[in-house]
Scaffold this motif. Sequence first.
Motif, short mmCIF file in Angstrom:
data_model
loop_
_atom_site.label_atom_id
_atom_site.label_comp_id
_atom_site.label_asym_id
_atom_site.label_seq_id
_atom_site.Cartn_x
_atom_site.Cartn_y
_atom_site.Cartn_z
N VAL A 336 0.84 -1.20 0.00
CA VAL A 336 0.00 0.00 0.00
C VAL A 336 0.87 1.25 0.00
O VAL A 336 0.58 2.22 -0.72
CB VAL A 336 -0.94 -0.02 1.22
N ASP A 337 1.93 1.27 0.78
CA ASP A 337 2.83 2.42 0.81
C ASP A 337 3.47 2.65 -0.56
O ASP A 337 3.63 3.79 -1.01
CB ASP A 337 3.93 2.21 1.85
N ASN A 338 3.83 1.56 -1.23
CA ASN A 338 4.46 1.69 -2.54
C ASN A 338 3.48 2.26 -3.56
O ASN A 338 3.87 3.07 -4.42
CB ASN A 338 4.95 0.33 -3.02
N TYR A 339 2.20 1.89 -3.47
CA TYR A 339 1.21 2.44 -4.39
C TYR A 339 1.06 3.94 -4.20
O TYR A 339 0.90 4.70 -5.16
CB TYR A 339 -0.14 1.75 -4.19
N GLU A 340 1.08 4.37 -2.96
CA GLU A 340 0.96 5.81 -2.69
C GLU A 340 2.07 6.58 -3.39
O GLU A 340 1.82 7.63 -4.01
CB GLU A 340 1.00 6.07 -1.19
N ALA A 341 3.30 6.05 -3.32
CA ALA A 341 4.43 6.73 -3.94
C ALA A 341 4.46 6.56 -5.46
O ALA A 341 4.69 7.53 -6.20
CB ALA A 341 5.73 6.20 -3.34
N SER A 344 1.27 8.33 -6.98
CA SER A 344 0.97 9.65 -6.41
C SER A 344 -0.49 9.73 -5.95
O SER A 344 -1.22 10.68 -6.26
CB SER A 344 1.26 10.75 -7.44
N ILE A 345 -0.91 8.72 -5.19
CA ILE A 345 -2.28 8.68 -4.66
C ILE A 345 -2.26 9.34 -3.27
O ILE A 345 -1.59 8.84 -2.36
CB ILE A 345 -2.80 7.24 -4.55
N PRO A 346 -2.98 10.42 -3.07
CA PRO A 346 -2.91 11.14 -1.79
C PRO A 346 -3.34 10.27 -0.60
O PRO A 346 -4.43 9.69 -0.59
CB PRO A 346 -3.87 12.31 -1.98
N LYS A 347 -2.46 10.17 0.38
CA LYS A 347 -2.76 9.52 1.67
C LYS A 347 -3.31 8.10 1.50
O LYS A 347 -4.14 7.64 2.29
CB LYS A 347 -3.75 10.37 2.47
#
Length: 599
Positions: A336-341, A344-347
């Motif tokens: 999940v953390d990797n998807y955010e980065a 560029s998915i906010p929070k």
Amino acid sequence: MQNNRNYFIAIALSVLIVLGWQYFIMGPRIEAQRVAEEARLAQQAQTTQAQTDTAAPAGSVSGNLPGSSAQATAETNREEAIGKSERVAIDTPALVGSINLSGARFDDLKLKEYRETVDPTSPIITLFNPADTKDGYFTELGYIAGENAGAVPGPSTPWALAEGDKLTQATPVTLSFTNETGLTFLRKISVDEHYMFTVEDTIKNAGTAAASVAPYGRITRYNKPTTASVYVLHEGFLGVLGAENGLTEESYGDIEEESLAGAKATGGWLGITDKYWAAALVPQQTLAFESRFSHFTDGQPRYQADFKNDAVSVAPGQDATVKQLVFAGAKEVPVVDNYEAAYSIPKFDLMIDWGWFYFITKPMFTMMDYFYRLVGNFGVAILLTTIVVKAIFFPLASKQYASMANMKRMQPKMEELKVKHGDDKMALQQAMMQLYKEEKINPVAGCWPVLLQIPVFFALYKVIYVTIEMRHAPFFGWIQDLSAPDPTTFVNLFGLLPFEGPTFLHLGVWPIIMGITMWLQMRMNPTPPDPTQAMLFNWMPLIFTFMLGSFPAGLVIYWAWNNTLSIAQQSIIMKRQGAKIELFDNIKGMFRRKPTQTK
């Protein structure tokens, strides 16, 4: 010392009240509501047809979505429903299932790496189910027609397979649909090695007039989780409804009472989450969208999270591209953390319920995960993390126990003051304050370290309870799942007798170990002179032992280990301060015969 005792008593009573209320009042009430709701839904599903497609997403361009011919009945099984439609197979390292070509729905998805129980032969987890089953749960992306659009992709659109024959990590598939006005929709679907689908639509206009369409997406679910809700964990609707906004969380119950429509915003995501799994939609981040969380009771009762983007206009002879993401899978922290980065998915990391103490909880998990990768056992990682936490708080603990030691040394003088002033409480209070001042003792100094450690305790509790990494993670011996209660029970002599005891008497080995360590820790201090306090101190370990019997084994192991470290730490510090350690005297005193009073 008396102030410290009162403080600990207040904390213990607060915890007991909260746990007791949850266990004896809210637990049965939630269970009764769940059973009643399941009965109502089952009866309604058997007597009404499914109308899962009659409600349009928030802010429709014009009209509603076309209805679906699917009917949800309790008798329709999953295999029959899947077999009734043309499909494209999904097969990746993490997922297996298929895409329904009717509506291009994600409605058949299982998680290869997770099973229903610790038994390695048990079925793998099923996430999505077709709309015409009683446990329907699916995701759909489509369009709402604007000017000159004609028929646009919706719930029952017959997509054709234009390229590819199986969706894998290495091989995307392309679907196509052309309507009567000359609009062609080419949908390229790709998936990574985990749980993220990328859906890229190319809209080509071969007509003679500009056409406008508004992209929409929705996640629809018929049933909420069968497990009772827990106040430390959010299950239900969630999302970041605008890149500048914070996380929005809504329970199933709240949405049953009133739908929530978000203001138009750009950037963000929305979806539905369980404890360990989630489904989320990520609209194209450059297009403004409106969002909505809803509960419908027309036909098949259902919960729905949906969005609608602003309309996209396609000039004659031109094309436009809409790119959206669909997450469907396990809430693994690094994934999940990797998807955010990466996207560029906010929070997006807030999909995992880190709680109020997010700034403590997530670093705590990072440390625990680091130890796990070193030793290969999450139980050992919990023990090592507890040692690190103890080391960090060692200076505060030193002050706490030093204050307790000073108070112990002053105990004889305090007793003299009590005898001297008798029932004059005002004079006694003034005399004790003067004594504190002369001896340079702060009677509340020992409270602050405890207050500062409370957030850390709850952070550890959250990590053990909510992270999927703890699910089915073994320790040693009989503990094969740190996220589940200790499976042993004293009723059948911890498995030696061939029967199961009643649930309310379930008490395993580790809760008993925890209770013993808690009892020993409390014996480190003098027995309170007040009979009520003394009785509370005597019974508290037993009460907590039974209460924690149903808690995750990982938390019970942490608590037992933390108590053990506290006993050693307190012994060392108080010995250095020259204070007597009361442990052995208190234990011996429990077995001394009380002298009989003579008349």
